[in-house]
Each structure stands twice: as C-alpha cells, then as structure tokens.
Design a protein around this motif. Structure first.
Motif, mmCIF file in Angstrom:
data_model
loop_
_atom_site.group_PDB
_atom_site.id
_atom_site.type_symbol
_atom_site.label_atom_id
_atom_site.label_comp_id
_atom_site.label_asym_id
_atom_site.label_seq_id
_atom_site.Cartn_x
_atom_site.Cartn_y
_atom_site.Cartn_z
ATOM 1 N N ASP A 56 2.405 13.515 33.062
ATOM 2 C CA ASP A 56 2.645 12.222 33.678
ATOM 3 C C ASP A 56 1.537 11.997 34.695
ATOM 4 O O ASP A 56 1.123 12.932 35.384
ATOM 5 N N PRO B 262 7.727 14.412 37.263
ATOM 6 C CA PRO B 262 6.425 13.898 37.724
ATOM 7 C C PRO B 262 5.252 14.859 37.505
ATOM 8 O O PRO B 262 4.102 14.432 37.547
ATOM 9 N N VAL C 70 10.290 8.202 37.937
ATOM 10 C CA VAL C 70 9.339 8.734 36.960
ATOM 11 C C VAL C 70 10.100 9.326 35.779
ATOM 12 O O VAL C 70 10.943 10.212 35.954
ATOM 13 N N THR D 245 1.536 9.898 37.364
ATOM 14 C CA THR D 245 1.920 9.285 38.631
ATOM 15 C C THR D 245 1.302 9.993 39.826
ATOM 16 O O THR D 245 0.838 9.349 40.773
ATOM 17 N N LEU E 8 8.264 10.373 44.551
ATOM 18 C CA LEU E 8 8.231 10.326 43.089
ATOM 19 C C LEU E 8 9.453 11.077 42.579
ATOM 20 O O LEU E 8 9.553 12.297 42.720
#
Length: 251
Positions: free
Chosen positions: A114, A110, A106, A116, A6
């Motif tokens: 967020d 990240p 991202v 993710t 990520l």
C-alpha cells in the motif's frame, strides 16, 4: 495537518477493524474518504459504513483520486501520481479548517503493498504519523481456505503480478503469494506441480474462492474473475501458489 493517522480496515468486512482502529476513528477530528471514480462507489460506501459502525464523530470529507498518466513509464507514472495525491490531501485538510488528528481508512494494512505511507512522506511539513495495523489479504486468504500460510519451516515469497510476469517463478521458492495482479499472471507459469488458492472480495458478502491444481483451477479463476469485475465494476483479489514437496529446489 499536525497528526495523520493511517488506520488499517482489513479486506472489506467491517467487523475486522481492530479495537484500536475503532478507537482511532472515534477520536479523529477529520476523516478523509477517497472517491475512486465511476463503478467504484462501493469502496467509499464501505468506508462510510465502517465509520457509522464505529461511532466516528469527526468531520468526514471526500476527495477525488487523480488518475495515473498512462503515457509515462511505470515508475514515473507512480511517482507523479503519489505527488498529486499528497497535494490533494494537504489542500483538502486546509479547506476543511480542522486542526485535530486527520485519519485515512486504509484497505488491508498500511504497511503491505500500500502506498499511503509513501504518499504521507511527501507532505510538507511532515505530520506526526500513527499507523494502526489491519488484517491483510494474506491472512484473509489463508483463513478463507483454511490452509496454513507456510509449510513446516518453509519460507514464503510475497510478490506482485508484474514481478511474476517479468521474472517468472522466484528462484528456490516453494510458496508464493501474489498481490496486485490484474492480468492473472499465473498463466505465464508451467502449471506442473502447482496448486493455487485464490480469493476475491475476501471476507465480504460477495467473497469468491477457487482452489486446486493450477492447470484445472486457473481457467475457472480467469472466468470467475472477469465475470465478477464486470458485475461490480472493480475487484480486489489475491492468490497463493505452492509447489509440490520436492520440486521447489529445481526452480
């Protein structure tokens, strides 16, 4: 997938991708790019531009982001949406037929507001995770306005528009930063003694900034935000609010 990277890409300026991020994108075997629907093509185009600038050589595959079910309560809506995204990731990687590290670009960082990482936690089997930090909207906002993030020895509360609408000004807070606010929730506050610093499309060529006493700057922000969203089809913005010295203790 055995490895999932990520990579934080900052707030829209390709030059804000860190050297570690550049190296990760060059070494990734497969890179996934989300398509977020009509009017938001710029978000995918920017990711492709970053990959070109970085010299990424891995296979690039786009996937369509699912829509949230507005009929569900907020918590259930987000949980189901995350499940759907994880399923799409897994299937997209399987269809691509690659076995090396998979990367996702991202927006921002990240780890800050967020999802993710939470979505990655739904993958089964779980891949080895690598997180490359990125410049956040908080940093980009204060840099754009050339202001300090905090006062001397002062705490900062980072919250969301939903929290501000539901609960008002956080008790005892002097400085707050508001993320994910599509409704200009500062309108719900008593503007007395409040100063706002707002920014949209931070660090991009279309960057918009406003600042001033909330009662004066608030209406300008609402109007400029609406116009920008209409023109672009999407908007990413955030703002910092600060009480005058001596007033924070009353709240």
């Amino acid at each position: 997938m055995q490895e999932l990277w990520l990579v934080g890409i900052g707030t829209g300026n390709p030059s804000h991708v860190t050297l570690e991020g550049v190296q990760a994108l060059r070494e990734a075997d497969l890179i996934l790019i989300p398509r977020k629907g009509t009017g938001k093509e710029d978000l995918a185009h920017l990711r492709h531009q970053i990959l070109r600038d970085c010299g990424a050589a891995g296979k690039v595959v786009e996937f369509d982001m699912p829509q949230r079910d507005a009929a569900l309560p907020y918590g259930q809506r987000v949980e189901r949406w995350h499940d759907q995204i994880a399923t799409i990731w897994a299937q997209t990687v399987k269809d691509a037929g690659r076995s090396g590290p998979v990367a996702l670009l991202v927006w921002g960082d990240p780890g800050l507001y967020d999802s993710t990482l939470r979505i990655a936690g739904r993958l089964d089997p779980k891949p080895r995770l690598r997180v490359v930090p990125g410049i956040t909207a908080l940093q980009a906002l204060t840099a754009a306005h050339a202001i300090p993030f905090n006062t001397v020895n002062g705490a900062v509360t980072v919250t969301t528009g939903r929290q501000l609408r539901d609960h008002g000004w956080p008790k005892g807070a002097e400085t707050i930063v508001v993320m994910l606010d599509g409704e200009c929730s500062f309108q719900m506050l008593d503007p007395e003694g409040l100063t706002i610093w707002w920014g949209a499309f931070l660090c991009m060529s279309d960057q918009i900034l406003e600042a001033g006493a909330l009662h004066e700057a608030g209406p300008r922000i609402i109007a400029r935000r609406a116009e920008a969203r209409e023109r672009h089809g999407w908007i990413m913005d955030t703002y910092l609010l600060r009480r005058s010295v001596g007033q924070a203790g009353a709240y």
